[in-house]
Motif scaffolding. Structure first.
Motif, PDB file in Angstrom:
ATOM      1  N   PRO A 126       0.830  -1.218   0.000  1.00 51.08           N
ATOM      2  CA  PRO A 126       0.000   0.000   0.000  1.00 51.08           C
ATOM      3  C   PRO A 126       0.855   1.254   0.000  1.00 51.08           C
ATOM      4  O   PRO A 126       1.916   1.308   0.636  1.00 51.08           O
ATOM      5  N   ALA A 127       0.416   2.257  -0.722  1.00 45.63           N
ATOM      6  CA  ALA A 127       1.180   3.492  -0.847  1.00 45.63           C
ATOM      7  C   ALA A 127       1.406   4.122   0.519  1.00 45.63           C
ATOM      8  O   ALA A 127       0.541   4.060   1.397  1.00 45.63           O
ATOM      9  N   PRO A 128       2.588   4.728   0.730  1.00 44.78           N
ATOM     10  CA  PRO A 128       2.881   5.313   2.040  1.00 44.78           C
ATOM     11  C   PRO A 128       2.051   6.557   2.352  1.00 44.78           C
ATOM     12  O   PRO A 128       1.966   6.969   3.486  1.00 44.78           O
ATOM     13  N   TYR A 129       1.466   7.178   1.320  1.00 43.22           N
ATOM     14  CA  TYR A 129       0.585   8.324   1.510  1.00 43.22           C
ATOM     15  C   TYR A 129      -0.706   8.043   0.761  1.00 43.22           C
ATOM     16  O   TYR A 129      -0.762   7.170  -0.097  1.00 43.22           O
ATOM     17  N   LYS A 130      -1.725   8.791   1.056  1.00 47.82           N
ATOM     18  CA  LYS A 130      -2.994   8.610   0.351  1.00 47.82           C
ATOM     19  C   LYS A 130      -2.835   9.139  -1.076  1.00 47.82           C
ATOM     20  O   LYS A 130      -2.841  10.345  -1.298  1.00 47.82           O
ATOM     21  N   PRO A 131      -2.677   8.250  -2.060  1.00 48.57           N
ATOM     22  CA  PRO A 131      -2.318   8.703  -3.404  1.00 48.57           C
ATOM     23  C   PRO A 131      -3.412   9.513  -4.091  1.00 48.57           C
ATOM     24  O   PRO A 131      -3.124  10.301  -4.972  1.00 48.57           O
ATOM     25  N   TRP A 132      -4.673   9.296  -3.731  1.00 45.91           N
ATOM     26  CA  TRP A 132      -5.741  10.040  -4.372  1.00 45.91           C
ATOM     27  C   TRP A 132      -5.944  11.417  -3.738  1.00 45.91           C
ATOM     28  O   TRP A 132      -6.777  12.190  -4.175  1.00 45.91           O
ATOM     29  N   LEU A 133      -5.161  11.732  -2.713  1.00 46.64           N
ATOM     30  CA  LEU A 133      -5.269  13.035  -2.078  1.00 46.64           C
ATOM     31  C   LEU A 133      -3.988  13.849  -2.200  1.00 46.64           C
ATOM     32  O   LEU A 133      -4.019  14.989  -2.642  1.00 46.64           O
ATOM     33  N   ASP A 134      -2.859  13.302  -1.805  1.00 46.14           N
ATOM     34  CA  ASP A 134      -1.651  14.110  -1.734  1.00 46.14           C
ATOM     35  C   ASP A 134      -0.392  13.394  -2.194  1.00 46.14           C
ATOM     36  O   ASP A 134       0.704  13.763  -1.815  1.00 46.14           O
ATOM     37  N   GLY A 135      -0.514  12.375  -3.007  1.00 43.47           N
ATOM     38  CA  GLY A 135       0.656  11.662  -3.505  1.00 43.47           C
ATOM     39  C   GLY A 135       0.728  11.719  -5.021  1.00 43.47           C
ATOM     40  O   GLY A 135      -0.288  11.661  -5.706  1.00 43.47           O
ATOM     41  N   VAL A 136       1.942  11.852  -5.562  1.00 44.97           N
ATOM     42  CA  VAL A 136       2.161  11.852  -7.006  1.00 44.97           C
ATOM     43  C   VAL A 136       3.170  10.762  -7.329  1.00 44.97           C
ATOM     44  O   VAL A 136       4.303  10.781  -6.846  1.00 44.97           O
ATOM     45  N   ALA A 145      18.420  -3.563 -13.265  1.00 48.53           N
ATOM     46  CA  ALA A 145      17.552  -4.006 -12.175  1.00 48.53           C
ATOM     47  C   ALA A 145      16.078  -3.804 -12.483  1.00 48.53           C
ATOM     48  O   ALA A 145      15.226  -4.244 -11.713  1.00 48.53           O
ATOM     49  N   GLY A 146      15.764  -3.136 -13.589  1.00 51.83           N
ATOM     50  CA  GLY A 146      14.367  -2.912 -13.941  1.00 51.83           C
ATOM     51  C   GLY A 146      13.960  -1.475 -13.710  1.00 51.83           C
ATOM     52  O   GLY A 146      14.533  -0.553 -14.278  1.00 51.83           O
ATOM     53  N   CYS A 147      12.963  -1.279 -12.861  1.00 50.22           N
ATOM     54  CA  CYS A 147      12.460   0.066 -12.619  1.00 50.22           C
ATOM     55  C   CYS A 147      12.134   0.227 -11.144  1.00 50.22           C
ATOM     56  O   CYS A 147      12.081  -0.737 -10.378  1.00 50.22           O
ATOM     57  N   MET A 148      11.918   1.464 -10.753  1.00 43.90           N
ATOM     58  CA  MET A 148      11.530   1.798  -9.391  1.00 43.90           C
ATOM     59  C   MET A 148      10.292   2.675  -9.432  1.00 43.90           C
ATOM     60  O   MET A 148      10.082   3.434 -10.383  1.00 43.90           O
ATOM     61  N   VAL A 149       9.485   2.570  -8.393  1.00 42.39           N
ATOM     62  CA  VAL A 149       8.298   3.400  -8.235  1.00 42.39           C
ATOM     63  C   VAL A 149       8.585   4.439  -7.160  1.00 42.39           C
ATOM     64  O   VAL A 149       9.049   4.103  -6.069  1.00 42.39           O
ATOM     65  N   VAL A 150       8.352   5.700  -7.478  1.00 40.64           N
ATOM     66  CA  VAL A 150       8.595   6.804  -6.553  1.00 40.64           C
ATOM     67  C   VAL A 150       7.267   7.494  -6.264  1.00 40.64           C
ATOM     68  O   VAL A 150       6.505   7.788  -7.175  1.00 40.64           O
ATOM     69  N   ASN A 151       7.000   7.725  -4.997  1.00 40.41           N
ATOM     70  CA  ASN A 151       5.774   8.394  -4.581  1.00 40.41           C
ATOM     71  C   ASN A 151       6.150   9.645  -3.789  1.00 40.41           C
ATOM     72  O   ASN A 151       6.676   9.549  -2.680  1.00 40.41           O
ATOM     73  N   THR A 152       5.921  10.814  -4.368  1.00 37.72           N
ATOM     74  CA  THR A 152       6.240  12.083  -3.731  1.00 37.72           C
ATOM     75  C   THR A 152       4.985  12.651  -3.071  1.00 37.72           C
ATOM     76  O   THR A 152       3.953  12.772  -3.713  1.00 37.72           O
ATOM     77  N   CYS A 153       5.098  12.993  -1.809  1.00 37.09           N
ATOM     78  CA  CYS A 153       3.963  13.557  -1.083  1.00 37.09           C
ATOM     79  C   CYS A 153       3.960  15.066  -1.297  1.00 37.09           C
ATOM     80  O   CYS A 153       4.918  15.760  -0.932  1.00 37.09           O
ATOM     81  N   THR A 154       2.900  15.596  -1.879  1.00 36.86           N
ATOM     82  CA  THR A 154       2.828  17.017  -2.182  1.00 36.86           C
ATOM     83  C   THR A 154       2.479  17.866  -0.971  1.00 36.86           C
ATOM     84  O   THR A 154       2.537  19.093  -1.039  1.00 36.86           O
ATOM     85  N   VAL A 155       2.128  17.247   0.152  1.00 38.01           N
ATOM     86  CA  VAL A 155       1.772  17.991   1.359  1.00 38.01           C
ATOM     87  C   VAL A 155       2.962  18.078   2.309  1.00 38.01           C
ATOM     88  O   VAL A 155       3.377  19.154   2.733  1.00 38.01           O
ATOM     89  N   THR A 156       3.558  16.935   2.646  1.00 36.58           N
ATOM     90  CA  THR A 156       4.662  16.897   3.612  1.00 36.58           C
ATOM     91  C   THR A 156       6.021  17.139   2.966  1.00 36.58           C
ATOM     92  O   THR A 156       7.017  17.289   3.670  1.00 36.58           O
ATOM     93  N   ARG A 157       6.097  17.117   1.617  1.00 39.10           N
ATOM     94  CA  ARG A 157       7.325  17.389   0.894  1.00 39.10           C
ATOM     95  C   ARG A 157       8.442  16.397   1.199  1.00 39.10           C
ATOM     96  O   ARG A 157       9.598  16.760   1.363  1.00 39.10           O
ATOM     97  N   HIS A 158       8.111  15.117   1.328  1.00 35.20           N
ATOM     98  CA  HIS A 158       9.129  14.085   1.308  1.00 35.20           C
ATOM     99  C   HIS A 158       8.629  12.962   0.408  1.00 35.20           C
ATOM    100  O   HIS A 158       7.489  12.995  -0.043  1.00 35.20           O
TER     101      HIS A 158
END
Length: 358
Positions: A126-136, A145-158
């Motif tokens: 599960p995403a570390p932040y609520k992706p439908w609210l504040d995650g990109v 190695a393939g690929c990585m998924v990055v989830n940036t939180c637009t509220v907390t800025r980490h």
């Protein structure tokens, strides 16, 4: 007796067929090429496709909208493609993609890495932040190695990242609360901060290796966009501005300043303004993410340019006016290559036709 006409097209040498397929400008053309006959299919193996060029993903509209297909526009061929998705009714797509993979959120609970071209699905924690609210979300390449998924939180800025199929969960960078756009290259993250400096972070240890000062001559107060992108082993930073500081009314009112990151002695670095990016082409989406490609000769894409989507709100019609634009780094000229439908321009996807087990 009936006259037997020799099928000369199917008798073309395999080496010639391979050279022809390498010049095809679009993934759709590659599929059609392979469908001609068995010999043409052998001359265009899936394991060695031509350089894949990006497609523009359809803007989804309502995040809870039930869809059974995805629509893409190919700038190289000028065609729309419709790709069926899985059996689930609710799909939410994150921004940014790498080699055909996108992020899908099913039923607002399950996060997965999904390839709509091959139907390959990799479940994620599960995403570390609520992706439908504040995650990109965005997906970046990690070499062999393939690929990585990055989830940036637009509220907390980490932000956090995970390697599908390798890590047990998300690795969260939470020591700082001012991290914005980021890119990845060679085991390191490059992250712009709120004060316009750039952090170089070791992806394994999550330690900040270097803090790079912002370009000293830039006025960030009027900047409309600040992009980081890895391009052929180099880290580029592009700042988007309106001409003369005026409000942007049309696509021709934009210009870009491009910088390259130079590593110095004593583990220091600096941004250096460049006047060319060579044969590379940069693509930026509306979420601050970008990537670099080197198109083949038949692609119709101009080298040493930046492709971006200009969006203007039309209050009279209550819709968005969108156009795909090309900025020439060589002469500073902006061309509107085509008008986009209101539903297009969400992000770029690079089609991938190879299954993971091939």
């Amino acid at each position: 007796m009936p006259v037997v006409i020799e099928d000369k097209w199917s008798q073309l040498p395999p080496e010639l067929l391979h050279l022809i397929c390498r010049k095809l400008p679009d993934t759709g053309n590659f599929i059609q090429f392979r469908a001609v006959c068995t010999s043409w299919q052998d001359g265009a193996p899936l394991s060695d496709p031509p350089p894949q060029l990006p497609w523009i993903l359809e803007h989804r509209g309502s995040k809870l909208q039930a869809r059974r297909h995805l629509c893409f526009y190919s700038h190289s061929s000028g065609k729309m493609y419709c790709v069926l998705v899985g059996a689930r009714s609710s799909w939410l797509l994150g921004s940014g993609a790498f080699q055909g993979h996108v992020i899908a959120i099913a039923d607002l609970a399950k996060t997965m890495l999904y390839n709509p071209f091959t139907s390959e699905v990799q479940a994620l924690r599960p995403a570390p932040y609520k992706p439908w609210l504040d995650g990109v979300f965005h997906v970046v390449g990690d070499g062999d190695a393939g690929c990585m998924v990055v989830n940036t939180c637009t509220v907390t800025r980490h932000f956090a990242y995970c390697r599908p199929g390798v890590d047990a969960g998300w690795n969260i960078f939470d020591e700082r609360k001012d991290m914005c756009h980021n890119t990845y290259c060679g085991g390191r993250f490059f992250v712009n901060t709120g004060d316009k400096r750039t952090l170089i972070i070791d992806a394994d240890t999550r330690d900040v290796m270097t803090i790079v000062p912002a370009p000293s001559m830039e006025n960030f107060a009027t900047a409309l966009g600040d992009y980081l992108v890895a391009s052929h082993g180099k880290i580029l930073r592009a700042l988007q501005y309106p001409h003369d500081g005026n409000q942007v009314a049309s696509a021709s009112d934009y210009y870009f300043n491009v910088y390259q990151l130079d590593m110095l002695d004593d583990n220091k670095a600096r941004w250096r303004k460049v006047e060319t990016i060579g044969n590379a082409v940069l693509f930026f989406d509306n979420h601050g993410h970008g990537f670099s490609l080197e198109p083949n000769d038949s692609a119709g894409l101009r080298r040493d340019c930046i492709y971006f989507v200009h969006k203007k709100r039309m209050w009279v019609r209550f819709c968005n006016y969108r156009s795909l634009c090309r900025y020439s780094i060589h002469d500073g000229r902006v061309d509107k290559t085509m008008s986009l439908a209101n539903k297009l321009g969400e992000t770029w996807v690079i089609p991938s036709l190879c299954y993971a087990d091939e």
